[in-house]
Write a protein that holds these residues in place. Structure first.
Motif, short mmCIF file in Angstrom:
data_model
loop_
_atom_site.label_atom_id
_atom_site.label_comp_id
_atom_site.label_asym_id
_atom_site.label_seq_id
_atom_site.Cartn_x
_atom_site.Cartn_y
_atom_site.Cartn_z
N VAL A 1 15.39 11.62 -27.86
CA VAL A 1 14.26 12.52 -27.60
C VAL A 1 12.94 11.75 -27.60
N SER A 2 12.73 10.93 -28.63
CA SER A 2 11.45 10.21 -28.72
C SER A 2 11.30 9.20 -27.59
N SER A 3 12.41 8.59 -27.16
CA SER A 3 12.32 7.64 -26.04
C SER A 3 11.95 8.36 -24.75
N LYS A 4 12.49 9.55 -24.55
CA LYS A 4 12.17 10.30 -23.32
C LYS A 4 10.77 10.90 -23.37
N HIS A 5 10.30 11.29 -24.56
CA HIS A 5 8.91 11.73 -24.67
C HIS A 5 7.96 10.58 -24.33
N ALA A 6 8.30 9.38 -24.79
CA ALA A 6 7.48 8.21 -24.47
C ALA A 6 7.48 7.95 -22.97
N GLY B 1 0.79 -1.23 0.00
CA GLY B 1 0.00 0.00 0.00
C GLY B 1 0.82 1.27 0.00
N LYS B 2 2.06 1.19 -0.46
CA LYS B 2 2.89 2.40 -0.52
C LYS B 2 4.13 2.11 -1.37
N GLY B 3 4.77 3.21 -1.78
CA GLY B 3 5.99 3.08 -2.56
C GLY B 3 6.19 4.31 -3.44
N LYS B 4 7.41 4.46 -3.90
CA LYS B 4 7.74 5.59 -4.79
C LYS B 4 8.52 5.07 -5.99
N ILE B 5 8.16 5.59 -7.16
CA ILE B 5 8.86 5.26 -8.40
C ILE B 5 9.38 6.56 -8.99
N ILE B 6 10.67 6.62 -9.20
CA ILE B 6 11.29 7.80 -9.80
C ILE B 6 11.83 7.41 -11.16
N ASN B 7 11.32 8.04 -12.21
CA ASN B 7 11.79 7.78 -13.56
C ASN B 7 12.73 8.90 -14.00
N MET B 8 13.93 8.53 -14.43
CA MET B 8 14.92 9.52 -14.85
C MET B 8 14.66 9.90 -16.30
N SER B 9 14.05 11.05 -16.47
CA SER B 9 13.76 11.54 -17.81
C SER B 9 14.86 12.49 -18.26
N SER B 10 14.50 13.58 -18.90
CA SER B 10 15.47 14.52 -19.44
C SER B 10 14.72 15.73 -19.97
N ILE B 11 15.41 16.85 -20.13
CA ILE B 11 14.82 17.99 -20.82
C ILE B 11 14.43 17.57 -22.23
N SER B 12 15.11 16.53 -22.76
CA SER B 12 14.77 16.00 -24.08
C SER B 12 13.40 15.32 -24.10
N GLY B 13 12.85 15.06 -22.93
CA GLY B 13 11.50 14.52 -22.85
C GLY B 13 10.44 15.60 -22.96
N PHE C 1 11.38 18.62 -24.96
CA PHE C 1 11.72 19.44 -26.12
C PHE C 1 12.50 18.60 -27.12
N GLY C 2 12.07 18.65 -28.39
CA GLY C 2 12.70 17.82 -29.42
C GLY C 2 13.86 18.49 -30.12
N PHE C 3 15.06 18.33 -29.57
CA PHE C 3 16.24 18.92 -30.17
C PHE C 3 16.64 18.19 -31.45
N PRO C 4 17.19 18.89 -32.44
CA PRO C 4 17.59 18.25 -33.70
C PRO C 4 18.79 17.33 -33.53
N GLY C 5 18.83 16.28 -34.35
CA GLY C 5 19.95 15.35 -34.32
C GLY C 5 19.92 14.37 -33.17
#
Length: 281
Positions: free
Chosen positions: A155-160, A132-144, A146-150
């Motif tokens: 980027v798409s993995s972090k957006h997902a 009945g409790k717990g914490k999940i921390i997902n390490m994303s990125s600013i790339s999640g 904003f879609g930077f070129p190249g």
């Protein structure tokens, strides 16, 4: 065992290594996982230096392997009665221009950064839901955000990951389980130097994108002296774990909040002009 149990994936380097140390110093017993336990030397050395080595257990876990995850689940079931925190940190960054990145390379990026997170989370959730409790921390990125070129594979993995985490937080809140996203900007980690980095075609002079890639890499080089200290991200992990931070999204690093703010208020036409002008001034 009177300490809470924390699982950290990708604990052999970068944010994962430092977060393992941080959590061990904050009353957690850390199951520090990595694909190759032979790479635990740096973690063990720092843990001894900080006097927390007795609170860290090194375990093998390949987040892209169903067999490895099942084996790890067996260890959890046999040896531990609870799982209080999961830090989904394992990941790598792959770049290149979309035309020159193979679908196999996109799939490989998603296997670790997205499907690996999903698989490990599914494995841990029955433990957290039962207690009945717990914490999940997902390490994303600013790339999640904003879609930077190249960088479209990364980027798409972090957006997902961001979309998955939004749904997950809403699904799990009624069960007493909290989900968080940390969104770092540029930090001094080896995410761009471990394993593959850029699709080979985009680095060849014959590539139609070669000049474009050179300009992007030049901008990255210019920003080296402004990279953040990864220990700051580990401290954020510790603050989430201890309840000092309760917000869902936690942007971190120089310029990250401003980038997110500008994307929210400026028309896309203006944003792309600003980015392309910076790269092709």
């Amino acid at each position: 065992m009177d300490r809470k149990i924390a699982i950290v994936t990708g604990a052999n380097s970068g944010f994962g290594l430092l977060s393992s140390i941080e959590l061990a110093s904050r009353e957690f017993h850390v199951l520090a996982t990595m694909r190759d336990v032979k790479k635990a030397e740096e973690l063990n050395k720092l843990a001894r230096l900080r006097g927390v080595d007795s609170y860290i257990t090194i375990l093998s876990l390949d987040v892209t392997s169903e067999e490895s995850i099942e084996s790890f689940k067996g260890t959890l079931t046999d040896q531990y009665t609870s799982v209080d925190l999961l830090l989904n940190n394992a990941g790598y960054a792959f770049g290149g221009f979309a035309e020159e990145v193979s679908i196999a390379e996109y799939r490989e990026q998603f296997e670790t950064n997205v499907f690996g997170v999903m698989a490990v989370t599914q494995m841990v959730l029955p433990f957290m839901r039962k207690q009945g409790k717990g914490k999940i921390i997902n390490m994303s990125s600013i790339s999640g955000r904003f879609g930077f070129p190249g960088l479209s594979p990364y980027v798409s993995s972090k957006h997902a990951l961001e979309g998955y985490s939004e749904s997950l937080r809403l699904e799990l809140k009624p069960f007493g389980i909290e989900v968080f996203l940390i969104e770092p900007g540029s930090y001094q980690t080896n995410i761009w130097t471990s394993g593959k980095k850029v699709a080979s075609g985009s680095l060849e002079k014959e590539s139609p994108y070669y000049t474009y890639m050179q300009k992007i890499e030049s901008e990255i080089e210019k920003g080296q002296d402004r990279l953040g200290n990864p220990a700051d991200i580990a401290a954020l992990v510790g603050d989430i774990a201890s309840g000092k931070i309760t917000t869902f999204r936690v942007p971190a690093g120089r310029g990250t909040r401003l980038t997110i703010l500008l994307k929210g208020i400026l028309p896309w036409k203006t944003l792309e002009k600003l980015i392309l002008k910076k790269l092709f001034h």
